[in-house]
Design a protein around this motif. Structure first.
Motif, PDB file in Angstrom:
ATOM      1  N   THR A  19      44.773  46.733  38.576  1.00 61.92           N
ATOM      2  CA  THR A  19      45.922  46.526  39.454  1.00 61.92           C
ATOM      3  C   THR A  19      45.645  45.457  40.504  1.00 61.92           C
ATOM      4  OG1 THR A  19      45.148  48.315  40.893  1.00 61.92           O
ATOM      5  CG2 THR A  19      46.745  48.887  39.165  1.00 61.92           C
ATOM      6  N   ALA A  20      44.375  45.274  40.858  1.00 59.75           N
ATOM      7  CA  ALA A  20      44.011  44.286  41.868  1.00 59.75           C
ATOM      8  C   ALA A  20      42.522  43.971  41.733  1.00 59.75           C
ATOM      9  CB  ALA A  20      44.316  44.806  43.269  1.00 59.75           C
ATOM     10  N   ALA A  21      42.108  42.862  42.338  1.00 63.20           N
ATOM     11  CA  ALA A  21      40.699  42.476  42.352  1.00 63.20           C
ATOM     12  C   ALA A  21      40.256  42.299  43.796  1.00 63.20           C
ATOM     13  CB  ALA A  21      40.492  41.181  41.574  1.00 63.20           C
ATOM     14  N   PHE A  22      38.991  42.593  44.052  1.00 69.25           N
ATOM     15  CA  PHE A  22      38.429  42.484  45.384  1.00 69.25           C
ATOM     16  C   PHE A  22      37.339  41.416  45.404  1.00 69.25           C
ATOM     17  CE2 PHE A  22      40.321  46.605  45.094  1.00 69.25           C
ATOM     18  CZ  PHE A  22      40.830  46.874  46.362  1.00 69.25           C
ATOM     19  N   GLN A  23      36.978  41.006  46.600  1.00 72.60           N
ATOM     20  CA  GLN A  23      35.942  39.989  46.740  1.00 72.60           C
ATOM     21  C   GLN A  23      34.637  40.438  46.072  1.00 72.60           C
ATOM     22  OE1 GLN A  23      35.103  38.897  50.833  1.00 72.60           O
ATOM     23  NE2 GLN A  23      34.603  36.820  50.232  1.00 72.60           N
ATOM     24  N   GLU A  24      34.335  41.711  46.166  1.00 76.46           N
ATOM     25  CA  GLU A  24      33.120  42.233  45.539  1.00 76.46           C
ATOM     26  C   GLU A  24      33.189  42.118  44.026  1.00 76.46           C
ATOM     27  OE1 GLU A  24      34.850  43.691  47.898  1.00 76.46           O
ATOM     28  OE2 GLU A  24      33.430  43.621  49.595  1.00 76.46           O
ATOM     29  N   ASP A  25      34.387  42.287  43.465  1.00 70.00           N
ATOM     30  CA  ASP A  25      34.556  42.127  42.014  1.00 70.00           C
ATOM     31  C   ASP A  25      34.249  40.691  41.597  1.00 70.00           C
ATOM     32  OD1 ASP A  25      35.453  44.782  41.806  1.00 70.00           O
ATOM     33  OD2 ASP A  25      37.522  44.178  42.234  1.00 70.00           O
ATOM     34  N   VAL A  26      34.704  39.746  42.390  1.00 66.63           N
ATOM     35  CA  VAL A  26      34.457  38.335  42.091  1.00 66.63           C
ATOM     36  C   VAL A  26      32.975  38.025  42.189  1.00 66.63           C
ATOM     37  CG1 VAL A  26      34.927  35.963  42.821  1.00 66.63           C
ATOM     38  CG2 VAL A  26      36.764  37.668  42.837  1.00 66.63           C
ATOM     39  N   MET A  27      32.308  38.556  43.201  1.00 71.76           N
ATOM     40  CA  MET A  27      30.879  38.327  43.372  1.00 71.76           C
ATOM     41  C   MET A  27      30.097  38.853  42.176  1.00 71.76           C
ATOM     42  SD  MET A  27      30.674  39.386  47.417  1.00 71.76           S
ATOM     43  CE  MET A  27      28.880  39.439  47.445  1.00 71.76           C
ATOM     44  N   ALA A  28      30.480  40.047  41.684  1.00 73.57           N
ATOM     45  CA  ALA A  28      29.788  40.618  40.526  1.00 73.57           C
ATOM     46  C   ALA A  28      30.113  39.847  39.254  1.00 73.57           C
ATOM     47  CB  ALA A  28      30.182  42.088  40.376  1.00 73.57           C
ATOM     48  N   HIS A  29      31.355  39.437  39.112  1.00 70.20           N
ATOM     49  CA  HIS A  29      31.794  38.718  37.911  1.00 70.20           C
ATOM     50  C   HIS A  29      31.100  37.368  37.779  1.00 70.20           C
ATOM     51  CE1 HIS A  29      34.470  37.193  34.808  1.00 70.20           C
ATOM     52  NE2 HIS A  29      34.862  36.205  35.591  1.00 70.20           N
ATOM     53  N   LEU A  30      30.986  36.657  38.881  1.00 71.50           N
ATOM     54  CA  LEU A  30      30.413  35.306  38.862  1.00 71.50           C
ATOM     55  C   LEU A  30      28.941  35.281  39.258  1.00 71.50           C
ATOM     56  CD1 LEU A  30      33.315  33.250  40.496  1.00 71.50           C
ATOM     57  CD2 LEU A  30      32.758  33.465  38.067  1.00 71.50           C
ATOM     58  N   GLU A  31      28.445  36.443  39.751  1.00 75.72           N
ATOM     59  CA  GLU A  31      27.077  36.499  40.257  1.00 75.72           C
ATOM     60  C   GLU A  31      26.875  35.424  41.324  1.00 75.72           C
ATOM     61  OE1 GLU A  31      24.525  36.199  36.870  1.00 75.72           O
ATOM     62  OE2 GLU A  31      25.078  38.167  36.069  1.00 75.72           O
ATOM     63  N   CYS A  32      27.783  35.442  42.294  1.00 71.63           N
ATOM     64  CA  CYS A  32      27.783  34.419  43.329  1.00 71.63           C
ATOM     65  C   CYS A  32      27.725  35.064  44.707  1.00 71.63           C
ATOM     66  CB  CYS A  32      29.030  33.537  43.214  1.00 71.63           C
ATOM     67  SG  CYS A  32      30.575  34.389  43.592  1.00 71.63           S
TER      68      CYS A  32
END
Length: 278
Positions: A19-32
């Motif tokens: 339903t939504a994405a969070f900044q932590e999700d992006v960090m884990a997805h990109l390993e950034c």
């Protein structure tokens, strides 16, 4: 992966169960880092592709809706198929799907439904695997060898599970049979009780760009009716391919559609892609 590719891959986080994405999700997805994730999210928000909501969450933005409207009006594949689908569907009282693909996914981009008693999970915009069903296999069978090799390399387990081949030689032989047949009939591969009858659509450069598919209830489809649908889907798909060669209604030349190549998905840690036999 380039910086634009990394940023745009954030959109891959949005699936049916998201339903939504969070900044932590992006960090884990990109390993950034947090700063990099924030910068990417800011750029996507400013472009309208994402929108911030309460609690630090991000959802898809309004620009997506604007682009979808433009796609419905101007996409060359949809424009080439719309009249053919309407005429064929009305004549045979049959349901039709128009499918395209990107990367390693196939997707319904348009439907013409004359029989509302038939319900399919294959909704417009929902991606599905390239290895199951009459929507996907006509496309798969007509991909060039280098794309098929990549698919075999990156998705060998899925290909084996779909019964398409244990190795490269068997995979290639099975697809050659599908390609020579011209029409593929699936029985319950996507939805139990439904038949798909599909044929490939080609660009002016004779590159496969999609498929046109009848969707019918198996219990109500006689052998005679099935043969009629098999013959007509091939004719209808050929008409769409021919329409793609014609000038657009605004006088411009027909747009050459260049589908994207299969993409390599991130493998789980500790695994390696299977090697193919030469």
């Amino acid at each position: 992966m380039s910086t634009p590719d990394r940023m745009l891959s954030i959109l891959d986080l949005f699936r049916d169960d998201t339903t939504a994405a969070f900044q932590e999700d992006v960090m884990a997805h990109l390993e950034c880092s947090r700063a990099t994730a924030y910068r990417y999210l800011k750029s996507l928000t400013e472009s309208g592709l994402l929108a911030p909501t309460a609690g630090g969450a991000y959802v898809l933005g309004s620009r997506i809706i604007e682009l979808d409207r433009h796609l419905r009006q101007h996409d060359p594949l949809m424009r080439a198929a719309r009249g053919v689908m309407r005429a064929t569907g009305d004549e045979l009282h049959a349901n039709l799907m128009l499918c395209s693909y990107y990367g390693d996914k196939v997707m319904c981009v348009d439907r013409y439904w004359t029989d509302d008693s038939i319900e399919s999970s294959y909704a417009r915009g929902r991606p599905y695997t390239m290895f199951h069903g009459a929507t996907a296999k006509p496309i798969l069978a007509n991909l060039p060898p280098y794309q098929l090799r990549n698919l075999m390399l990156w998705h060998s387990a899925e290909i084996r599970e779909a019964g398409l081949g244990e190795d490269w030689d068997e995979f290639r032989a099975n697809l050659k049979r599908l390609r020579n047949a011209g029409v593929y009939v699936s029985h319950g591969e996507i939805d139990p009780g439904l038949i798909g009858i599909g044929s490939a659509i080609f660009s002016p450069e004779q590159k496969v760009v999609g498929s046109l598919v009848f969707i019918a209830a198996e219990a109500r489809t006689s052998a005679e009716r099935l043969e009629i649908l098999r013959a007509r889907i091939q004719v209808a798909a050929a008409e769409v391919s021919l329409n793609l060669q014609a000038p657009q209604s605004n006088g411009a030349a027909a747009i050459g559609i260049m589908p994207s190549r299969p993409r390599r998905l991130k493998a789980p840690a500790g695994t390696a892609p299977a090697r193919q036999k030469k």
